[in-house]
Write a protein that holds these residues in place. Structure first.
Motif, PDB file in Angstrom:
ATOM      1  N   GLY A  14       0.816  -1.196   0.057  1.00  0.00           N
ATOM      2  CA  GLY A  14      -0.033   0.075   0.014  1.00  0.00           C
ATOM      3  C   GLY A  14       0.897   1.282  -0.109  1.00  0.00           C
ATOM      4  O   GLY A  14       0.235   2.254  -0.011  1.00  0.00           O
ATOM      5  N   THR A  15       2.167   1.375   0.040  1.00  0.00           N
ATOM      6  CA  THR A  15       3.017   2.284   0.153  1.00  0.00           C
ATOM      7  C   THR A  15       2.688   3.374  -1.142  1.00  0.00           C
ATOM      8  O   THR A  15       2.825   4.656  -1.062  1.00  0.00           O
ATOM      9  CB  THR A  15       4.505   1.974   0.134  1.00  0.00           C
ATOM     10  N   ALA A  49       0.296   6.683  -5.966  1.00  0.00           N
ATOM     11  CA  ALA A  49       1.060   7.049  -7.101  1.00  0.00           C
ATOM     12  C   ALA A  49       0.696   6.271  -8.468  1.00  0.00           C
ATOM     13  O   ALA A  49       0.544   6.859  -9.584  1.00  0.00           O
ATOM     14  CB  ALA A  49       2.617   7.011  -6.552  1.00  0.00           C
ATOM     15  N   VAL A  50       0.238   5.014  -8.183  1.00  0.00           N
ATOM     16  CA  VAL A  50      -0.249   4.196  -9.096  1.00  0.00           C
ATOM     17  C   VAL A  50      -1.239   4.596  -9.610  1.00  0.00           C
ATOM     18  O   VAL A  50      -1.691   4.670 -10.994  1.00  0.00           O
ATOM     19  CB  VAL A  50       0.079   2.516  -8.713  1.00  0.00           C
ATOM     20  N   LEU A  51      -2.313   4.927  -8.886  1.00  0.00           N
ATOM     21  CA  LEU A  51      -3.645   5.284  -9.340  1.00  0.00           C
ATOM     22  C   LEU A  51      -3.491   6.845 -10.278  1.00  0.00           C
ATOM     23  O   LEU A  51      -4.480   6.862 -11.302  1.00  0.00           O
ATOM     24  CB  LEU A  51      -4.668   5.473  -8.070  1.00  0.00           C
ATOM     25  N   ASP A 110      -3.473   9.417 -15.461  1.00  0.00           N
ATOM     26  CA  ASP A 110      -2.718  10.284 -16.386  1.00  0.00           C
ATOM     27  C   ASP A 110      -2.501   9.493 -17.852  1.00  0.00           C
ATOM     28  O   ASP A 110      -2.672  10.146 -18.720  1.00  0.00           O
ATOM     29  CB  ASP A 110      -1.345  10.681 -15.862  1.00  0.00           C
ATOM     30  N   ARG A 111      -2.256   8.301 -17.729  1.00  0.00           N
ATOM     31  CA  ARG A 111      -1.724   7.491 -19.021  1.00  0.00           C
ATOM     32  C   ARG A 111      -3.246   7.361 -19.769  1.00  0.00           C
ATOM     33  O   ARG A 111      -3.315   7.561 -20.903  1.00  0.00           O
ATOM     34  CB  ARG A 111      -1.597   6.303 -18.437  1.00  0.00           C
ATOM     35  N   ARG A 112      -4.474   7.080 -18.990  1.00  0.00           N
ATOM     36  CA  ARG A 112      -5.860   7.089 -19.772  1.00  0.00           C
ATOM     37  C   ARG A 112      -6.150   8.515 -19.970  1.00  0.00           C
ATOM     38  O   ARG A 112      -6.462   8.611 -21.520  1.00  0.00           O
ATOM     39  CB  ARG A 112      -6.937   6.805 -18.844  1.00  0.00           C
ATOM     40  N   ARG A 113      -5.975   9.582 -19.591  1.00  0.00           N
ATOM     41  CA  ARG A 113      -6.104  10.726 -20.116  1.00  0.00           C
ATOM     42  C   ARG A 113      -5.129  10.989 -21.327  1.00  0.00           C
ATOM     43  O   ARG A 113      -5.686  11.735 -22.311  1.00  0.00           O
ATOM     44  CB  ARG A 113      -5.722  12.023 -19.134  1.00  0.00           C
ATOM     45  N   PHE A 114      -3.949  10.850 -21.425  1.00  0.00           N
ATOM     46  CA  PHE A 114      -2.823  11.019 -22.621  1.00  0.00           C
ATOM     47  C   PHE A 114      -3.425  10.044 -23.661  1.00  0.00           C
ATOM     48  O   PHE A 114      -3.284  10.686 -24.757  1.00  0.00           O
ATOM     49  CB  PHE A 114      -1.529  10.500 -21.890  1.00  0.00           C
ATOM     50  N   GLU A 115      -3.718   8.786 -23.438  1.00  0.00           N
ATOM     51  CA  GLU A 115      -4.463   8.144 -24.695  1.00  0.00           C
ATOM     52  C   GLU A 115      -5.603   8.730 -25.193  1.00  0.00           C
ATOM     53  O   GLU A 115      -5.744   8.533 -26.520  1.00  0.00           O
ATOM     54  CB  GLU A 115      -4.654   6.621 -24.126  1.00  0.00           C
TER      55      GLU A 115
END
Length: 68
Positions: free
Chosen positions: A26-27, A31-33, A38-43
């Motif tokens: 959980g650390t 950041a992963v979410l 951000d990746r989905r918005r970029f695509e």
């Protein structure tokens, strides 16, 4: 076996082999979410679709009157 059990096995193995300890479960979840978002918005932008607006922007413009 859950994530905590795997973490305990990994820390034991790292201690025995002199390797660095793994991060606790959980650390890095936030950041992963964020990076997935951000990746989905970029695509979407690359595909020619408008990127969804962020929540703060929608909240700031919600009270403004719309031009007709």
């Amino acid at each position: 076996m859950n994530a905590m059990h795997q973490y305990l096995f990994d820390t034991y193995r790292a201690a025995r082999l002199g390797e660095p300890m793994p991060p606790a479960p959980g650390t890095h979840d936030i950041a992963v979410l964020r990076s997935v978002r951000d990746r989905r918005r970029f695509e979407r932008v690359l595909a020619g679709r408008p990127a969804p607006s962020t929540a703060p922007t929608r909240l700031l413009t919600a009270g403004r009157p719309r031009a007709s």
